[in-house]
Design a protein around this motif. Structure first.
Motif, PDB file in Angstrom:
ATOM      1  N   PHE A 187      21.834   0.385 -20.150  1.00  0.00           N
ATOM      2  CA  PHE A 187      22.965  -0.517 -20.370  1.00  0.00           C
ATOM      3  C   PHE A 187      23.800  -0.046 -21.556  1.00  0.00           C
ATOM      4  CE2 PHE A 187      25.128  -4.285 -21.941  1.00  0.00           C
ATOM      5  CZ  PHE A 187      25.618  -4.845 -20.769  1.00  0.00           C
ATOM      6  N   SER A 188      23.135   0.313 -22.640  1.00  0.00           N
ATOM      7  CA  SER A 188      23.835   0.787 -23.835  1.00  0.00           C
ATOM      8  C   SER A 188      24.617   2.074 -23.553  1.00  0.00           C
ATOM      9  CB  SER A 188      22.828   1.029 -24.961  1.00  0.00           C
ATOM     10  OG  SER A 188      23.453   1.562 -26.081  1.00  0.00           O
ATOM     11  N   GLU A 189      23.972   3.019 -22.876  1.00  0.00           N
ATOM     12  CA  GLU A 189      24.642   4.282 -22.542  1.00  0.00           C
ATOM     13  C   GLU A 189      25.828   4.050 -21.618  1.00  0.00           C
ATOM     14  OE1 GLU A 189      23.776   8.341 -20.033  1.00  0.00           O
ATOM     15  OE2 GLU A 189      22.067   7.328 -20.955  1.00  0.00           O
ATOM     16  N   ASN A 190      25.645   3.199 -20.616  1.00  0.00           N
ATOM     17  CA  ASN A 190      26.729   2.925 -19.678  1.00  0.00           C
ATOM     18  C   ASN A 190      27.899   2.238 -20.377  1.00  0.00           C
ATOM     19  OD1 ASN A 190      27.526   3.084 -16.786  1.00  0.00           O
ATOM     20  ND2 ASN A 190      27.722   0.868 -17.070  1.00  0.00           N
ATOM     21  N   THR A 191      27.611   1.344 -21.325  1.00  0.00           N
ATOM     22  CA  THR A 191      28.666   0.666 -22.081  1.00  0.00           C
ATOM     23  C   THR A 191      29.462   1.667 -22.905  1.00  0.00           C
ATOM     24  OG1 THR A 191      27.393  -1.385 -22.153  1.00  0.00           O
ATOM     25  CG2 THR A 191      29.132  -1.132 -23.793  1.00  0.00           C
ATOM     26  N   GLN A 192      28.778   2.622 -23.533  1.00  0.00           N
ATOM     27  CA  GLN A 192      29.478   3.658 -24.292  1.00  0.00           C
ATOM     28  C   GLN A 192      30.347   4.519 -23.382  1.00  0.00           C
ATOM     29  OE1 GLN A 192      26.353   5.711 -26.360  1.00  0.00           O
ATOM     30  NE2 GLN A 192      26.285   4.206 -28.015  1.00  0.00           N
ATOM     31  N   ARG A 193      29.836   4.854 -22.219  1.00  0.00           N
ATOM     32  CA  ARG A 193      30.618   5.655 -21.275  1.00  0.00           C
ATOM     33  C   ARG A 193      31.801   4.855 -20.720  1.00  0.00           C
ATOM     34  NH1 ARG A 193      27.709  10.444 -19.068  1.00  0.00           N
ATOM     35  NH2 ARG A 193      25.791  10.598 -20.270  1.00  0.00           N
ATOM     36  N   TYR A 194      31.610   3.550 -20.555  1.00  0.00           N
ATOM     37  CA  TYR A 194      32.708   2.675 -20.135  1.00  0.00           C
ATOM     38  C   TYR A 194      33.830   2.733 -21.175  1.00  0.00           C
ATOM     39  CZ  TYR A 194      35.199  -1.601 -18.795  1.00  0.00           C
ATOM     40  OH  TYR A 194      36.164  -2.492 -18.413  1.00  0.00           O
ATOM     41  N   GLN A 195      33.469   2.611 -22.455  1.00  0.00           N
ATOM     42  CA  GLN A 195      34.467   2.660 -23.523  1.00  0.00           C
ATOM     43  C   GLN A 195      35.170   4.023 -23.558  1.00  0.00           C
ATOM     44  OE1 GLN A 195      35.650   0.282 -25.471  1.00  0.00           O
ATOM     45  NE2 GLN A 195      34.317  -1.205 -24.495  1.00  0.00           N
ATOM     46  N   ALA A 196      34.410   5.102 -23.368  1.00  0.00           N
ATOM     47  CA  ALA A 196      35.012   6.442 -23.355  1.00  0.00           C
ATOM     48  C   ALA A 196      35.973   6.596 -22.184  1.00  0.00           C
ATOM     49  CB  ALA A 196      33.921   7.503 -23.291  1.00  0.00           C
TER      50      ALA A 196
END
Length: 127
Positions: free
Chosen positions: A99-108
């Motif tokens: 979830f954390s990794e996907n959220t960071q990739r969403y922001q990127a």
């Protein structure tokens, strides 16, 4: 001649898929104590390929019907490392990390999409 949609479609599709994946991961976390719940995830690369029309079936004309695209398309069951006795396959550490990794990739992805749109606006204004 390419249109604006062609210029930003990859990032727009990725953003939609990232949001959908966050919802799936949040559902896994919310059901961590539900007996028999099977953790799911989205095969992001395959889902993005399908969204971009890459693969065996492609619509080569605007009048062709789109194939697939259902809400559960690309959804797979996660293979867990430590099965629970109640049949639940959610592993909180894995889900939280994903979830954390996907959220960071969403922001990127959102940042890249905003930059593309900003660049297109500048080109339209002639700057």
């Amino acid at each position: 001649m390419t249109g604006i949609r062609d210029h930003i479609s990859l990032h727009a599709d990725a953003l939609v898929l990232r949001e959908r994946r966050n919802n799936v991961l949040a559902s896994n976390i919310a059901n961590a104590a539900t007996p028999g719940f099977k953790a799911r995830d989205i095969d992001f690369a395959s889902a993005l390929d399908r969204a971009q029309g890459v693969g065996n079936l492609r619509a080569s004309d605007d009048q062709h019907f789109s194939v697939g695209g259902g809400i559960n398309q690309g959804l797979v069951y996660r293979q867990n490392l430590n099965p629970a006795l109640d049949g639940n396959t959610v592993e909180m550490a894995v889900e939280q990390m994903e979830f954390s990794e996907n959220t960071q990739r969403y922001q990127a992805t959102l940042t890249l999409l905003n930059r593309k749109i900003s660049g297109l606006n500048q080109a339209i204004r002639g700057e």
